[in-house]
Design a protein around this motif. Structure first.
Motif, PDB file in Angstrom:
ATOM      1  N   GLU A 193       0.862  -1.200   0.000  1.00 27.14           N
ATOM      2  CA  GLU A 193       0.000   0.000   0.000  1.00 27.14           C
ATOM      3  C   GLU A 193       0.893   1.243   0.000  1.00 27.14           C
ATOM      4  N   PRO A 194       1.508   1.567  -1.133  1.00 23.38           N
ATOM      5  CA  PRO A 194       2.525   2.636  -1.162  1.00 23.38           C
ATOM      6  C   PRO A 194       2.003   4.019  -0.807  1.00 23.38           C
ATOM      7  N   GLN A 195       0.699   4.264  -0.958  1.00 21.41           N
ATOM      8  CA  GLN A 195       0.177   5.589  -0.625  1.00 21.41           C
ATOM      9  C   GLN A 195       0.352   5.908   0.858  1.00 21.41           C
ATOM     10  N   GLN A 196       0.606   4.887   1.649  1.00 23.33           N
ATOM     11  CA  GLN A 196       0.806   5.111   3.083  1.00 23.33           C
ATOM     12  C   GLN A 196       2.200   5.651   3.397  1.00 23.33           C
ATOM     13  N   GLY A 197       3.094   5.616   2.391  1.00 29.84           N
ATOM     14  CA  GLY A 197       4.426   6.166   2.555  1.00 29.84           C
ATOM     15  C   GLY A 197       5.504   5.221   2.088  1.00 29.84           C
ATOM     16  N   ALA A 198       5.904   5.343   0.827  1.00 29.92           N
ATOM     17  CA  ALA A 198       6.951   4.476   0.276  1.00 29.92           C
ATOM     18  C   ALA A 198       7.513   5.118  -0.977  1.00 29.92           C
ATOM     19  N   THR A 199       8.834   5.063  -1.117  1.00 30.29           N
ATOM     20  CA  THR A 199       9.477   5.517  -2.343  1.00 30.29           C
ATOM     21  C   THR A 199       9.528   4.372  -3.346  1.00 30.29           C
ATOM     22  N   TYR A 200       9.896   4.692  -4.571  1.00 31.17           N
ATOM     23  CA  TYR A 200      10.097   3.628  -5.558  1.00 31.17           C
ATOM     24  C   TYR A 200      11.161   2.663  -5.076  1.00 31.17           C
ATOM     25  N   ASP A 201      12.235   3.176  -4.488  1.00 31.45           N
ATOM     26  CA  ASP A 201      13.298   2.294  -4.007  1.00 31.45           C
ATOM     27  C   ASP A 201      12.807   1.363  -2.901  1.00 31.45           C
TER      28      ASP A 201
END
Length: 314
Positions: free
Chosen positions: A8-16
Protein backbone atom coordinates in the motif's frame (compact mmCIF):
# COMPACT_ATOMS: atom_id res chain seq x y z
CA UNK A 1 -1.82 -22.02 -2.42
CA UNK A 2 -0.28 -19.10 -4.30
CA UNK A 3 1.00 -16.39 -1.99
CA UNK A 4 1.43 -12.91 -3.38
CA UNK A 5 2.91 -9.85 -1.69
CA UNK A 6 0.63 -6.83 -1.73
CA UNK A 7 1.74 -3.31 -0.75
CA UNK A 8 0.00 0.00 0.00
CA UNK A 9 2.52 2.64 -1.16
CA UNK A 10 0.18 5.59 -0.63
CA UNK A 11 0.81 5.11 3.08
CA UNK A 12 4.43 6.17 2.55
CA UNK A 13 6.95 4.48 0.28
CA UNK A 14 9.48 5.52 -2.34
CA UNK A 15 10.10 3.63 -5.56
CA UNK A 16 13.30 2.29 -4.01
CA UNK A 17 11.32 0.97 -1.03
CA UNK A 18 9.01 -0.87 -3.41
CA UNK A 19 11.93 -2.16 -5.45
CA UNK A 20 13.43 -3.68 -2.31
CA UNK A 21 10.15 -5.43 -1.51
CA UNK A 22 9.75 -6.65 -5.10
CA UNK A 23 13.28 -8.05 -5.18
CA UNK A 24 12.72 -9.80 -1.85
CA UNK A 25 9.44 -11.15 -3.22
CA UNK A 26 11.29 -12.62 -6.17
CA UNK A 27 14.30 -13.92 -4.25
CA UNK A 28 12.16 -15.60 -1.59
CA UNK A 29 10.02 -17.48 -4.09
CA UNK A 30 6.68 -15.71 -3.78
CA UNK A 31 4.40 -15.74 -6.81
CA UNK A 32 3.90 -12.02 -7.39
CA UNK A 33 4.31 -8.42 -6.26
CA UNK A 34 1.17 -6.30 -6.36
CA UNK A 35 0.48 -2.78 -5.26
CA UNK A 36 -2.57 -0.64 -4.59
CA UNK A 37 -3.44 2.19 -6.96
CA UNK A 38 -4.12 5.20 -4.73
CA UNK A 39 -3.01 8.83 -4.65
CA UNK A 40 -3.77 9.77 -1.04
CA UNK A 41 -2.79 8.32 2.31
CA UNK A 42 -5.49 6.84 4.53
CA UNK A 43 -3.81 7.88 7.77
CA UNK A 44 -0.51 9.50 8.66
CA UNK A 45 1.37 12.06 6.60
CA UNK A 46 1.97 9.76 3.61
CA UNK A 47 5.49 11.07 3.12
CA UNK A 48 7.23 11.15 0.71
CA UNK A 49 3.96 11.13 -1.23
CA UNK A 50 2.22 8.82 -3.67
CA UNK A 51 3.81 6.91 -6.51
CA UNK A 52 1.88 6.13 -9.66
CA UNK A 53 1.00 2.45 -9.90
CA UNK A 54 1.75 1.84 -13.56
CA UNK A 55 4.91 3.97 -13.53
CA UNK A 56 6.11 1.87 -10.61
CA UNK A 57 5.25 -1.40 -12.32
CA UNK A 58 7.03 -0.30 -15.50
CA UNK A 59 10.22 0.20 -13.49
CA UNK A 60 9.83 -3.10 -11.66
CA UNK A 61 9.19 -4.87 -14.96
CA UNK A 62 12.78 -4.08 -15.94
CA UNK A 63 14.29 -4.84 -12.54
CA UNK A 64 12.72 -8.24 -11.89
CA UNK A 65 12.67 -11.36 -14.02
CA UNK A 66 10.24 -13.94 -12.61
CA UNK A 67 7.46 -12.58 -10.40
CA UNK A 68 4.16 -11.43 -11.77
CA UNK A 69 3.25 -7.77 -11.35
CA UNK A 70 -0.05 -5.99 -11.04
CA UNK A 71 -2.54 -3.71 -9.32
CA UNK A 72 -5.10 -4.55 -6.68
CA UNK A 73 -6.86 -2.58 -7.93
CA UNK A 74 -6.65 0.28 -10.38
CA UNK A 75 -9.60 2.63 -10.22
CA UNK A 76 -11.70 3.00 -13.36
CA UNK A 77 -11.97 6.71 -12.54
CA UNK A 78 -8.22 7.34 -12.88
CA UNK A 79 -7.51 6.65 -16.55
CA UNK A 80 -9.32 6.60 -19.86
CA UNK A 81 -9.64 2.95 -20.91
CA UNK A 82 -7.78 3.59 -24.16
CA UNK A 83 -4.80 4.98 -22.25
CA UNK A 84 -5.00 2.22 -19.65
CA UNK A 85 -4.93 -0.44 -22.37
CA UNK A 86 -1.76 1.12 -23.83
CA UNK A 87 -0.08 1.43 -20.42
CA UNK A 88 -0.78 -2.15 -19.36
CA UNK A 89 0.20 -3.59 -22.75
CA UNK A 90 3.46 -1.67 -22.68
CA UNK A 91 4.33 -2.82 -19.16
CA UNK A 92 3.46 -6.36 -20.18
CA UNK A 93 5.96 -6.06 -23.03
CA UNK A 94 8.55 -4.56 -20.69
CA UNK A 95 8.13 -7.48 -18.28
CA UNK A 96 8.16 -10.21 -20.89
CA UNK A 97 4.53 -11.09 -20.24
CA UNK A 98 4.19 -10.97 -16.44
CA UNK A 99 1.49 -8.34 -15.89
CA UNK A 100 -2.03 -8.61 -14.49
CA UNK A 101 -4.67 -5.89 -14.25
CA UNK A 102 -6.94 -5.54 -11.26
CA UNK A 103 -9.68 -3.04 -12.05
CA UNK A 104 -12.45 -1.66 -9.83
CA UNK A 105 -14.90 1.19 -9.53
CA UNK A 106 -12.82 3.27 -7.13
CA UNK A 107 -14.16 4.30 -3.73
CA UNK A 108 -11.95 6.93 -2.08
CA UNK A 109 -13.64 10.25 -2.77
CA UNK A 110 -11.03 12.32 -0.93
CA UNK A 111 -8.16 11.32 -3.20
CA UNK A 112 -10.20 12.34 -6.22
CA UNK A 113 -10.91 15.74 -4.68
CA UNK A 114 -7.26 16.14 -3.66
CA UNK A 115 -5.97 15.67 -7.22
CA UNK A 116 -8.88 17.02 -9.25
CA UNK A 117 -10.11 13.66 -10.53
CA UNK A 118 -13.85 13.44 -11.27
CA UNK A 119 -15.69 11.05 -8.96
CA UNK A 120 -19.17 10.29 -10.30
CA UNK A 121 -21.70 8.96 -7.83
CA UNK A 122 -22.51 6.01 -10.06
CA UNK A 123 -19.40 4.19 -11.28
CA UNK A 124 -20.32 0.57 -11.96
CA UNK A 125 -21.28 1.33 -15.54
CA UNK A 126 -17.92 3.04 -16.03
CA UNK A 127 -16.11 -0.07 -14.80
CA UNK A 128 -18.18 -2.35 -16.99
CA UNK A 129 -17.51 -0.23 -20.07
CA UNK A 130 -13.80 0.07 -19.29
CA UNK A 131 -13.49 -3.71 -19.13
CA UNK A 132 -15.21 -3.98 -22.50
CA UNK A 133 -12.94 -1.37 -24.07
CA UNK A 134 -9.63 -2.56 -22.59
CA UNK A 135 -10.16 -6.21 -23.41
CA UNK A 136 -11.63 -5.27 -26.78
CA UNK A 137 -8.57 -3.24 -27.72
CA UNK A 138 -6.19 -6.02 -26.70
CA UNK A 139 -8.20 -8.71 -28.42
CA UNK A 140 -8.64 -6.98 -31.77
CA UNK A 141 -6.49 -8.81 -34.35
CA UNK A 142 -3.48 -6.92 -35.67
CA UNK A 143 -4.42 -5.11 -38.86
CA UNK A 144 -8.04 -4.61 -37.79
CA UNK A 145 -9.58 -1.66 -35.96
CA UNK A 146 -11.67 -1.36 -32.82
CA UNK A 147 -14.62 0.95 -32.33
CA UNK A 148 -16.88 1.43 -29.33
CA UNK A 149 -19.81 3.73 -28.68
CA UNK A 150 -21.13 3.64 -25.13
CA UNK A 151 -22.61 5.78 -22.43
CA UNK A 152 -19.19 6.86 -21.15
CA UNK A 153 -16.62 6.28 -23.90
CA UNK A 154 -16.48 6.46 -27.68
CA UNK A 155 -13.54 5.07 -29.67
CA UNK A 156 -13.50 5.26 -33.46
CA UNK A 157 -11.33 3.11 -35.74
CA UNK A 158 -8.61 2.55 -33.17
CA UNK A 159 -5.63 0.56 -34.45
CA UNK A 160 -5.83 -1.19 -31.06
CA UNK A 161 -2.09 -1.11 -30.52
CA UNK A 162 0.17 -2.01 -28.80
CA UNK A 163 -0.62 -5.60 -27.93
CA UNK A 164 0.32 -7.34 -24.69
CA UNK A 165 2.82 -10.19 -24.90
CA UNK A 166 0.37 -12.55 -23.21
CA UNK A 167 -2.67 -14.24 -24.67
CA UNK A 168 -6.05 -13.79 -23.07
CA UNK A 169 -6.80 -16.51 -20.50
CA UNK A 170 -10.41 -16.43 -21.69
CA UNK A 171 -9.55 -16.68 -25.41
CA UNK A 172 -6.00 -17.87 -26.13
CA UNK A 173 -6.41 -16.95 -29.80
CA UNK A 174 -6.36 -13.26 -28.83
CA UNK A 175 -3.92 -11.02 -26.98
CA UNK A 176 -4.71 -10.00 -23.43
CA UNK A 177 -3.53 -10.01 -19.83
CA UNK A 178 -5.25 -11.67 -16.87
CA UNK A 179 -7.92 -9.36 -15.47
CA UNK A 180 -8.84 -9.38 -11.78
CA UNK A 181 -12.32 -8.26 -10.71
CA UNK A 182 -13.47 -8.12 -7.13
CA UNK A 183 -16.23 -6.84 -4.95
CA UNK A 184 -18.80 -7.74 -2.35
CA UNK A 185 -22.01 -7.44 -4.33
CA UNK A 186 -24.09 -10.61 -4.70
CA UNK A 187 -24.82 -10.46 -8.43
CA UNK A 188 -23.45 -7.62 -10.56
CA UNK A 189 -19.78 -7.98 -9.67
CA UNK A 190 -19.73 -11.80 -9.90
CA UNK A 191 -21.44 -11.51 -13.30
CA UNK A 192 -18.80 -9.03 -14.43
CA UNK A 193 -16.06 -11.40 -13.25
CA UNK A 194 -17.67 -14.29 -15.09
CA UNK A 195 -17.64 -12.25 -18.29
CA UNK A 196 -14.20 -10.63 -18.20
CA UNK A 197 -11.98 -11.91 -15.40
CA UNK A 198 -9.36 -14.58 -14.96
CA UNK A 199 -9.59 -14.05 -11.19
CA UNK A 200 -12.19 -12.99 -8.65
CA UNK A 201 -10.82 -11.28 -5.55
CA UNK A 202 -12.33 -10.67 -2.14
CA UNK A 203 -10.78 -7.62 -0.49
CA UNK A 204 -10.45 -8.10 3.28
CA UNK A 205 -13.56 -10.26 3.62
CA UNK A 206 -15.10 -11.27 6.92
CA UNK A 207 -14.16 -14.91 7.33
CA UNK A 208 -17.75 -16.02 7.90
CA UNK A 209 -18.84 -14.45 4.59
CA UNK A 210 -16.28 -16.06 2.28
CA UNK A 211 -18.25 -19.20 1.48
CA UNK A 212 -21.40 -17.26 0.55
CA UNK A 213 -19.48 -14.82 -1.64
CA UNK A 214 -17.75 -17.63 -3.50
CA UNK A 215 -21.12 -19.32 -3.99
CA UNK A 216 -22.32 -16.13 -5.71
CA UNK A 217 -19.38 -16.41 -8.09
CA UNK A 218 -20.10 -20.07 -8.79
CA UNK A 219 -23.68 -19.16 -9.64
CA UNK A 220 -22.55 -16.39 -12.01
CA UNK A 221 -20.17 -18.77 -13.79
CA UNK A 222 -22.96 -21.31 -14.25
CA UNK A 223 -25.28 -18.64 -15.63
CA UNK A 224 -22.55 -17.53 -18.05
CA UNK A 225 -21.89 -21.11 -19.18
CA UNK A 226 -18.32 -20.92 -17.97
CA UNK A 227 -16.34 -23.74 -16.36
CA UNK A 228 -15.84 -23.17 -12.60
CA UNK A 229 -12.16 -24.11 -12.79
CA UNK A 230 -11.48 -21.33 -15.32
CA UNK A 231 -11.66 -18.64 -12.62
CA UNK A 232 -9.10 -18.20 -9.85
CA UNK A 233 -10.60 -17.29 -6.47
CA UNK A 234 -8.49 -15.14 -4.18
CA UNK A 235 -8.55 -12.85 -1.16
CA UNK A 236 -6.45 -9.96 0.09
CA UNK A 237 -5.74 -10.04 3.83
CA UNK A 238 -3.38 -8.16 6.10
CA UNK A 239 -0.26 -10.06 7.18
CA UNK A 240 1.17 -9.97 10.70
CA UNK A 241 3.24 -13.08 11.43
CA UNK A 242 5.84 -13.73 14.06
CA UNK A 243 8.16 -16.44 15.29
CA UNK A 244 6.66 -15.89 18.75
CA UNK A 245 4.04 -13.75 20.48
CA UNK A 246 6.48 -10.95 21.17
CA UNK A 247 7.37 -10.65 17.50
CA UNK A 248 3.70 -10.68 16.50
CA UNK A 249 3.04 -7.86 18.99
CA UNK A 250 5.98 -5.80 17.69
CA UNK A 251 4.81 -6.12 14.11
CA UNK A 252 1.24 -5.22 15.02
CA UNK A 253 2.44 -2.12 16.89
CA UNK A 254 4.58 -1.09 13.92
CA UNK A 255 1.47 -0.82 11.73
CA UNK A 256 -0.75 0.66 14.43
CA UNK A 257 -3.00 -2.37 14.82
CA UNK A 258 -4.11 -4.60 17.70
CA UNK A 259 -3.04 -8.24 17.71
CA UNK A 260 -6.50 -9.60 18.54
CA UNK A 261 -8.09 -7.58 15.74
CA UNK A 262 -5.48 -8.79 13.26
CA UNK A 263 -6.10 -12.40 14.26
CA UNK A 264 -9.82 -11.86 13.73
CA UNK A 265 -9.54 -10.23 10.31
CA UNK A 266 -6.16 -11.15 8.80
CA UNK A 267 -3.44 -13.73 8.36
CA UNK A 268 -1.90 -13.12 11.73
CA UNK A 269 -0.28 -14.75 14.71
CA UNK A 270 2.50 -17.24 15.21
CA UNK A 271 3.74 -19.43 12.38
CA UNK A 272 1.38 -22.24 13.42
CA UNK A 273 -1.59 -19.87 13.41
CA UNK A 274 -0.68 -18.44 10.00
CA UNK A 275 -0.32 -21.93 8.51
CA UNK A 276 -3.68 -22.95 9.97
CA UNK A 277 -5.40 -19.81 8.67
CA UNK A 278 -4.06 -20.25 5.14
CA UNK A 279 -5.02 -23.94 5.14
CA UNK A 280 -8.52 -22.98 6.28
CA UNK A 281 -8.80 -20.38 3.51
CA UNK A 282 -7.85 -23.05 1.00
CA UNK A 283 -10.62 -25.27 2.37
CA UNK A 284 -13.10 -22.44 1.76
CA UNK A 285 -12.23 -22.50 -1.95
CA UNK A 286 -9.48 -19.90 -2.24
CA UNK A 287 -6.37 -20.85 -4.20
CA UNK A 288 -4.53 -17.53 -3.86
CA UNK A 289 -3.96 -15.06 -1.05
CA UNK A 290 -2.54 -11.56 -1.33
CA UNK A 291 -0.61 -10.88 1.86
CA UNK A 292 -0.97 -7.17 2.59
CA UNK A 293 2.42 -6.00 3.88
CA UNK A 294 1.98 -2.60 5.53
CA UNK A 295 5.52 -2.16 6.86
CA UNK A 296 7.51 -2.19 3.62
CA UNK A 297 10.81 -1.87 5.46
CA UNK A 298 10.38 -5.13 7.39
CA UNK A 299 11.78 -7.55 4.82
CA UNK A 300 12.41 -10.10 7.57
CA UNK A 301 8.63 -10.46 7.72
CA UNK A 302 8.61 -11.84 4.17
CA UNK A 303 11.59 -14.03 4.95
CA UNK A 304 9.78 -15.61 7.91
CA UNK A 305 6.76 -16.50 5.79
CA UNK A 306 8.93 -17.90 2.98
CA UNK A 307 11.05 -20.04 5.34
CA UNK A 308 8.55 -21.15 7.95
CA UNK A 309 5.05 -20.96 6.42
CA UNK A 310 5.29 -21.78 2.72
CA UNK A 311 7.00 -25.20 3.15
CA UNK A 312 4.16 -26.33 5.42
CA UNK A 313 1.37 -25.47 3.00
CA UNK A 314 2.26 -28.29 0.61
Amino acid sequence: MDLRIFTEPQQGATYDDLLAVAKATEDLGFDAFFRSDHYLTMGGDGLPGPTDAWTTLAGLARETSRIRLGTLVSSATFRHPGILAIQVAQVDQMSGGRVELGLGTGWFAQEHAAYGIPFPEKRFGILEEQLAVVTGLWGTPVGETFSHEGAHYTLTDSPALPKPVQQSPLDPSRAGVPVIVGGSGPRRTPALAARYAAEFNLAFPAFDEIADKLANVDRALTEAGRAPESLVRSAALVLCAGADEAQVARRAAAIGREVDELREHGVAGTVDEVVDRLAWLREQGLSRVYLQVLDVHDLDHLDLVAREVVPRLG
